[in-house]
Design a protein around this motif. Structure first.
Motif, short mmCIF file in Angstrom:
data_model
loop_
_atom_site.label_atom_id
_atom_site.label_comp_id
_atom_site.label_asym_id
_atom_site.label_seq_id
_atom_site.Cartn_x
_atom_site.Cartn_y
_atom_site.Cartn_z
N ILE A 202 0.84 -1.18 0.00
CA ILE A 202 0.00 0.00 0.00
C ILE A 202 0.88 1.24 0.00
O ILE A 202 1.80 1.36 0.81
N SER A 203 0.61 2.18 -0.91
CA SER A 203 1.42 3.39 -0.99
C SER A 203 1.08 4.34 0.15
O SER A 203 0.03 4.23 0.79
N PHE A 204 1.98 5.28 0.38
CA PHE A 204 1.77 6.25 1.45
C PHE A 204 0.53 7.10 1.19
O PHE A 204 -0.23 7.41 2.10
N ILE A 205 0.31 7.46 -0.08
CA ILE A 205 -0.83 8.30 -0.41
C ILE A 205 -2.14 7.53 -0.19
O ILE A 205 -3.16 8.11 0.19
N THR A 206 -2.11 6.20 -0.39
CA THR A 206 -3.30 5.38 -0.12
C THR A 206 -3.60 5.35 1.37
O THR A 206 -4.76 5.42 1.79
N ILE A 207 -2.55 5.24 2.18
CA ILE A 207 -2.73 5.26 3.64
C ILE A 207 -3.33 6.59 4.06
O ILE A 207 -4.25 6.65 4.89
N ILE A 208 -2.83 7.69 3.48
CA ILE A 208 -3.38 9.02 3.77
C ILE A 208 -4.87 9.06 3.40
O ILE A 208 -5.71 9.59 4.13
N ASP A 209 -5.19 8.46 2.24
CA ASP A 209 -6.58 8.45 1.78
C ASP A 209 -7.48 7.70 2.76
O ASP A 209 -8.60 8.15 3.07
N TYR A 210 -7.02 6.57 3.26
CA TYR A 210 -7.80 5.79 4.22
C TYR A 210 -7.99 6.54 5.54
O TYR A 210 -9.07 6.53 6.12
N ILE A 211 -6.92 7.17 6.00
CA ILE A 211 -7.02 7.93 7.25
C ILE A 211 -7.98 9.10 7.08
O ILE A 211 -8.81 9.39 7.95
N GLY A 212 -7.88 9.77 5.93
CA GLY A 212 -8.80 10.88 5.65
C GLY A 212 -10.24 10.41 5.58
O GLY A 212 -11.15 11.09 6.07
N THR A 213 -10.45 9.25 4.96
CA THR A 213 -11.79 8.68 4.87
C THR A 213 -12.34 8.41 6.27
O THR A 213 -13.50 8.75 6.57
N PHE A 214 -11.54 7.81 7.12
CA PHE A 214 -11.96 7.50 8.49
C PHE A 214 -12.29 8.79 9.26
O PHE A 214 -13.32 8.88 9.94
N ALA A 215 -11.43 9.80 9.11
CA ALA A 215 -11.63 11.05 9.84
C ALA A 215 -12.89 11.78 9.36
O ALA A 215 -13.69 12.25 10.17
N PHE A 216 -13.07 11.87 8.05
CA PHE A 216 -14.25 12.55 7.51
C PHE A 216 -15.53 11.79 7.83
O PHE A 216 -16.57 12.39 8.11
N ALA B 106 -10.91 18.80 10.38
CA ALA B 106 -9.68 19.46 9.96
C ALA B 106 -8.66 18.45 9.42
O ALA B 106 -8.00 18.70 8.41
N ILE B 107 -8.56 17.31 10.09
CA ILE B 107 -7.63 16.27 9.64
C ILE B 107 -8.05 15.74 8.27
O ILE B 107 -7.24 15.61 7.35
N GLY B 108 -9.34 15.42 8.14
CA GLY B 108 -9.84 14.93 6.86
C GLY B 108 -9.65 15.94 5.75
O GLY B 108 -9.29 15.59 4.61
N LEU B 109 -9.87 17.21 6.06
CA LEU B 109 -9.71 18.28 5.08
C LEU B 109 -8.29 18.31 4.54
O LEU B 109 -8.06 18.37 3.33
N GLY B 110 -7.32 18.27 5.44
CA GLY B 110 -5.92 18.33 5.03
C GLY B 110 -5.49 17.12 4.23
O GLY B 110 -4.83 17.25 3.18
N LEU B 111 -5.86 15.94 4.68
CA LEU B 111 -5.45 14.72 4.00
C LEU B 111 -6.11 14.59 2.63
O LEU B 111 -5.45 14.22 1.65
N PHE B 112 -7.39 14.92 2.54
CA PHE B 112 -8.09 14.80 1.27
C PHE B 112 -7.61 15.83 0.26
O PHE B 112 -7.60 15.57 -0.95
N ALA B 113 -7.24 17.02 0.72
CA ALA B 113 -6.72 18.03 -0.20
C ALA B 113 -5.46 17.52 -0.89
O ALA B 113 -5.29 17.68 -2.11
N VAL B 114 -4.60 16.87 -0.13
CA VAL B 114 -3.37 16.31 -0.70
C VAL B 114 -3.68 15.19 -1.69
O VAL B 114 -3.09 15.11 -2.77
N VAL B 115 -4.61 14.33 -1.33
CA VAL B 115 -5.00 13.23 -2.23
C VAL B 115 -5.53 13.79 -3.55
O VAL B 115 -5.19 13.29 -4.63
N GLY B 116 -6.35 14.84 -3.47
CA GLY B 116 -6.89 15.44 -4.68
C GLY B 116 -5.81 16.04 -5.57
O GLY B 116 -5.85 15.90 -6.80
N ILE B 117 -4.85 16.69 -4.96
CA ILE B 117 -3.73 17.28 -5.72
C ILE B 117 -2.93 16.18 -6.40
O ILE B 117 -2.60 16.27 -7.59
#
Length: 202
Positions: A2-16, A95-106
């Motif tokens: 699993i890539s780092f960006i995928t892990i970020i995506d999962y954490i963002g999903t959980f937070a949101f 706030a956590i979900g916002l930050g993580l998802f913004a990066v995933v979108g970029i």
């Protein structure tokens, strides 16, 4: 792996998802209704992003996002008396979900070959659109239409991301710094009451 960006995506999903489920619980939704609100919060922005980018919505290719949202619902059910009644819980997870998802979108926009100004808009869409859908579902005025710094925090994170690319920082570090920039922009704007002027009618 699993890539780092995928892990970020999962954490963002959980937070949101938790931020949506927490608000649904305050409105006395049942478990299914709370799950729907949490899922819409978690995948709404990314779905709109993928449609605009002309690709298949991410959750249609990977059911893990549905499972992560279910885990978020279980988390709120088990630890509800701690999560639901904490005044700052919604804000922190949002706030956590916002930050993580913004990066995933970029990241996804750039990987699809779009220019950086498009990536910034898609980062904002990924981070903020899910919250708009959540607020509509629970009959609240969406945060991005109020005077709080919300979507603009994603834009700020996009410029931070671009600065990190200009400095040739490692991808993981770039992602971390950009996400942190969004979170800090959101937190500090609320803490110090920083906001845009309100457009007043006659």
């Amino acid at each position: 792996m699993i890539s780092f960006i995928t892990i970020i995506d999962y954490i963002g999903t959980f937070a949101f998802a938790i931020s949506g489920i927490r608000l649904a619980s305050a409105k006395q939704f049942d478990w299914f209704g709370a799950y729907v609100v949490g899922l819409a919060t978690a995948i709404g922005g990314g779905t709109l992003r993928d449609i605009l980018l002309g690709v298949t919505p991410f959750w249609m290719l990977q059911p893990a996002y549905l499972v992560v949202t279910a885990c978020a619902l279980g988390f709120v059910i088990v630890f509800g008396k701690y999560v639901i009644h904490l005044n700052n819980t919604f804000f922190i997870f949002d706030a956590i979900g916002l930050g993580l998802f913004a990066v995933v979108g970029i990241e996804k926009s750039l990987s699809c070959g779009f220019s950086f100004w498009v990536a910034i808009i898609m980062g904002m869409t990924t981070g903020a659109a899910g919250g708009v859908i959540r607020d509509v579902f629970i009959n609240e005025v969406p945060l991005i239409f109020r005077k709080e710094i919300y979507a603009l925090a994603c834009v700020f994170g996009g410029f931070v991301y671009y600065a990190c690319l200009y400095l040739s920082l490692p991808p993981a570090l770039t992602q971390f710094i950009a996400a942190t920039g969004v979170i800090l922009a959101r937190v500090l704007s609320v803490k110090y009451h920083i906001s845009l002027p309100v457009l007043k009618g006659q």
